[in-house]
Design a protein around this motif. Sequence first.
Motif, mmCIF file in Angstrom:
data_model
loop_
_atom_site.group_PDB
_atom_site.id
_atom_site.type_symbol
_atom_site.label_atom_id
_atom_site.label_comp_id
_atom_site.label_asym_id
_atom_site.label_seq_id
_atom_site.Cartn_x
_atom_site.Cartn_y
_atom_site.Cartn_z
ATOM 1 N N LYS A 48 35.636 33.933 -27.839
ATOM 2 C CA LYS A 48 35.383 33.239 -26.578
ATOM 3 C C LYS A 48 36.086 33.971 -25.437
ATOM 4 O O LYS A 48 35.531 34.154 -24.355
ATOM 5 N N ASP A 49 37.294 34.416 -25.753
ATOM 6 C CA ASP A 49 38.083 35.125 -24.762
ATOM 7 C C ASP A 49 37.455 36.474 -24.407
ATOM 8 O O ASP A 49 37.276 36.803 -23.237
ATOM 9 N N VAL A 50 37.085 37.234 -25.439
ATOM 10 C CA VAL A 50 36.477 38.545 -25.208
ATOM 11 C C VAL A 50 35.175 38.402 -24.420
ATOM 12 O O VAL A 50 34.894 39.180 -23.504
ATOM 13 N N ALA A 51 34.393 37.380 -24.781
ATOM 14 C CA ALA A 51 33.093 37.199 -24.143
ATOM 15 C C ALA A 51 33.242 37.024 -22.633
ATOM 16 O O ALA A 51 32.374 37.416 -21.856
ATOM 17 N N ARG A 52 34.375 36.459 -22.219
ATOM 18 C CA ARG A 52 34.600 36.222 -20.798
ATOM 19 C C ARG A 52 34.659 37.521 -19.998
ATOM 20 O O ARG A 52 34.102 37.613 -18.927
ATOM 21 N N PHE A 53 35.353 38.507 -20.570
ATOM 22 C CA PHE A 53 35.408 39.742 -19.783
ATOM 23 C C PHE A 53 34.467 40.827 -20.300
ATOM 24 O O PHE A 53 34.518 41.959 -19.858
ATOM 25 N N ARG A 54 33.604 40.489 -21.243
ATOM 26 C CA ARG A 54 32.553 41.438 -21.640
ATOM 27 C C ARG A 54 31.204 40.730 -21.567
ATOM 28 O O ARG A 54 30.620 40.364 -22.581
ATOM 29 N N PRO A 55 30.660 40.551 -20.362
ATOM 30 C CA PRO A 55 29.441 39.741 -20.204
ATOM 31 C C PRO A 55 28.256 40.293 -20.992
ATOM 32 O O PRO A 55 27.323 39.555 -21.298
ATOM 33 N N GLU A 56 28.280 41.566 -21.335
ATOM 34 C CA GLU A 56 27.128 42.124 -22.051
ATOM 35 C C GLU A 56 27.197 41.848 -23.554
ATOM 36 O O GLU A 56 26.232 42.048 -24.276
ATOM 37 N N LEU A 57 28.352 41.370 -24.031
ATOM 38 C CA LEU A 57 28.480 41.071 -25.464
ATOM 39 C C LEU A 57 27.700 39.805 -25.814
ATOM 40 O O LEU A 57 27.798 38.797 -25.133
ATOM 41 N N LYS A 58 26.884 39.890 -26.870
ATOM 42 C CA LYS A 58 26.152 38.704 -27.315
ATOM 43 C C LYS A 58 26.906 38.040 -28.461
ATOM 44 O O LYS A 58 27.353 38.710 -29.391
ATOM 45 N N VAL A 59 27.020 36.731 -28.375
ATOM 46 C CA VAL A 59 27.723 35.990 -29.412
ATOM 47 C C VAL A 59 26.763 34.980 -30.043
ATOM 48 O O VAL A 59 26.156 34.170 -29.341
ATOM 49 N N LEU A 60 26.595 35.081 -31.344
ATOM 50 C CA LEU A 60 25.760 34.112 -32.051
ATOM 51 C C LEU A 60 26.633 33.346 -33.024
ATOM 52 O O LEU A 60 27.447 33.936 -33.722
ATOM 53 N N THR A 109 29.842 22.705 -27.451
ATOM 54 C CA THR A 109 30.831 22.243 -26.478
ATOM 55 C C THR A 109 31.951 23.263 -26.332
ATOM 56 O O THR A 109 32.367 23.583 -25.223
ATOM 57 N N PHE A 110 32.406 23.756 -27.466
ATOM 58 C CA PHE A 110 33.513 24.710 -27.431
ATOM 59 C C PHE A 110 33.148 25.939 -26.605
ATOM 60 O O PHE A 110 33.944 26.438 -25.828
ATOM 61 N N PHE A 111 31.931 26.423 -26.782
ATOM 62 C CA PHE A 111 31.500 27.594 -26.017
ATOM 63 C C PHE A 111 30.838 27.178 -24.700
ATOM 64 O O PHE A 111 29.721 27.585 -24.395
ATOM 65 N N ASP A 112 31.499 26.361 -23.971
ATOM 66 C CA ASP A 112 31.056 25.944 -22.644
ATOM 67 C C ASP A 112 29.592 25.513 -22.629
ATOM 68 O O ASP A 112 28.797 26.013 -21.825
ATOM 69 N N ASP A 113 29.236 24.637 -23.529
ATOM 70 C CA ASP A 113 27.883 24.086 -23.605
ATOM 71 C C ASP A 113 26.797 25.136 -23.818
ATOM 72 O O ASP A 113 25.742 25.103 -23.181
#
Length: 726
Positions: free
Chosen positions: A231-243, A256-260
């Motif tokens: 979650k933290d990394v995703a914040r400063f790496r907008p191009e990273l996709k998280v599934l 909810t945890f991942f900001d809805d």
Amino acid sequence: RVHFGPGPQAEGREVFRALDSALAAPFFVLPFPVGGGSDWEGGIFRLHVSFSRRGREAGPEARAPLSPQEPSGPPPPTQAQQKESIQAVRRSLPVFPFREELLAAIADHQVLIIEGETGSGKTTQIPQYLFEEGYTKKGMKIACTQPRRVAAMSVAARVAREMGVKLGNEVGYSIRFEDCTSERTVLRYMTDGMLLREFLSEPDLASYSVVMVDEAHERTLHTDILFGLIKDVARFRPELKVLVASATLDTARFSTFFDDAPVFRIPGRRFPVDIFYTKAPEADYLEACVVSVLQIHVTQPPGDILVFLTGQEEIEAACEMLQDRCRRLGSKIRELLVLPIYANLPSDMQARIFQPTPPGARKVVVATNIAETSLTIEGIIYVLDPGFCKQKRNKQPTSFQISSNQRAGRAGRVAAGKCFRLYTAWAYQHELEETTVPEIQRTSLGNVVLLLKSLGIHDLMHFDFLDPPPYETLLLALEQLYALGALNHLGELTTSGRKMAELPVDPMLSKMILASEKYSCSEEILTVAAMLSVNNSIFYRPKDKVVHADNARVNFFLPGGDHLVLLNVYTQWAESGYSSQWCYENFVQFRSMRRARDVREQLEGLLERVEVGLSSCQGDYIRVRKAITAGYFYHTARLTRSGYRTVKQQQTVFIHPNSSLFEEQPRWLLYHELVLTTKEFMRQVLEIESSWLLEVAPHYYKAKELEDPHSKKMPKKIGKTREELG
Ligand code: CDP
Ligand code: MG
């Protein structure tokens, strides 16, 4: 003599059919005359388990069964045909119709929660779709995490086959002590623990374009920690996709945890499953399991059986019992293929569970709860659920309705199925909790805290946990790391702590390895560490050769305790040229030894990183024992008038009857682990001297607490001898 069902006149097929349709098979009905079979009359087999039928678990909608898999014609399929059939299977998976929609959703959102029933193709297909879509261009990689080693390996192998590449090239896996990847590997299946370790070398996961956290519903400790970090990394790496992929309905939490984050649902395909419960609780569930499998085999229409047990030992025992009984029944019953599956099983054996069952035969897969959601085996129609699972330290009832329902669901994948529960309906309703308690709330956190600290995360109380661990557990971990010298009094990582984090093992084990430098015995300690990692499966004890096997084991005993026994076994094996024949003759498991050798090699390769040189104690085992004590001084026990008590917590504990020290009963000892079965047993124990504790951990022990209050006379023996225990 087997007593038949409804009435004295009813016989053979008729009874058989009647019972089958009622399915409450109150007796183990054999479709052949039993006369003369002394096996049966001698009461060697227990003949039945009574089930009663309760309800039905229906899926959303029942569609027509999938077309049966091969084998169809005698000529082996050509390569092109094989390829086509693989592609056809891919297209038949529930996720396939949603391919484009899914890719579009991934393109539109940074974080996507994916929910779909087990077997819908999440794990094997989605990373391939991403690959086909170009997410691995410019050398970027896709990670897909699995909570279990076996799943990571087997899924990677499957995907490599589907893509027609060699495992370890474009598709690979990486699990602790085993790396099957290369420079070329763009689809990486790995255990969640391995991705955590990736953060150490690449804190922003810069070389990954997509991270898929799979089996999220399992809520393992490592997966939970990954959530916070990603979650933290995703914040400063907008191009990273998280599934985040999950098999169950509890996806709202993740969202909810991942900001809805949006949830993508893959509609399931599931056939109804009839559920049967035992009428009364089963005292010996292993025996009941074996009997029930035979009962299903003999009375039920074709379809494979899946049995859930808790671990390797139990699975092997059950397989042995089943094979033994099938052998005795001989040609009276149809062929039953008995296949185990658990984490340490070699991969060629693992692959066997996926092979189609030969016509006329039936397959029974005896599995840990890996088969609950991580693996899907085609052709399963019957599920046998004794209702137990292993949770870290001990065995306990599955205790979660959610698990039981998952298990039952495995029976309804290809056609309507049946699930036999070896517990009562009452137990299901009253004794099982609804959902799992996340691992983070019930396990020790030493490892993870060390890792987070080395990632520079100091304020653990405010780490973004999906569910925070109990405050006391966190405190305990910090305290232990402090005692081990990994943290200073400010809670900061020490040099030694940094090194400990480099080694992919428990903090106590790393500490032991580091201490081997001081006691100049790293060669021996590496061996001990490797052997401890394959723990519990070194010796085997075939039923017909118990005496020989026990003698062979005792021959390895060395004064000092079990760690030295392990060392002795390994050393002799190495001297034999790592021979399998040697293992066979000494009742030692070759597979476990081979794995120990791999682990040892891996650890040896890491020694340089932690600045430990290779050295040998040259037979001075005191040095080895001291080095072990330097890691495990936390796990000590002393003999008191009323038996063993752990030194710090004053807990009553017992030496495991398999230990080489079981009869010696030394005054001071350390143990590798506690296992709770009938009592709290210490497994792998080593005799120590209390003065060593002051030598290796002066900050932790005070001379006063190590004094023996009644120093002179001790009762010679406390507790029962091995013979008395039977
Ligand atoms: O991840 P999910 O449970 O949604 O499904 P999957 O693991 O991708 O499984 C999709 C299909 O691949 C199932 O029909 C499995 O039987 C098959 N599979 C296989 O044949 N061998 C494996 N090692 C893993 C999956
Ligand atoms: Mg999966």
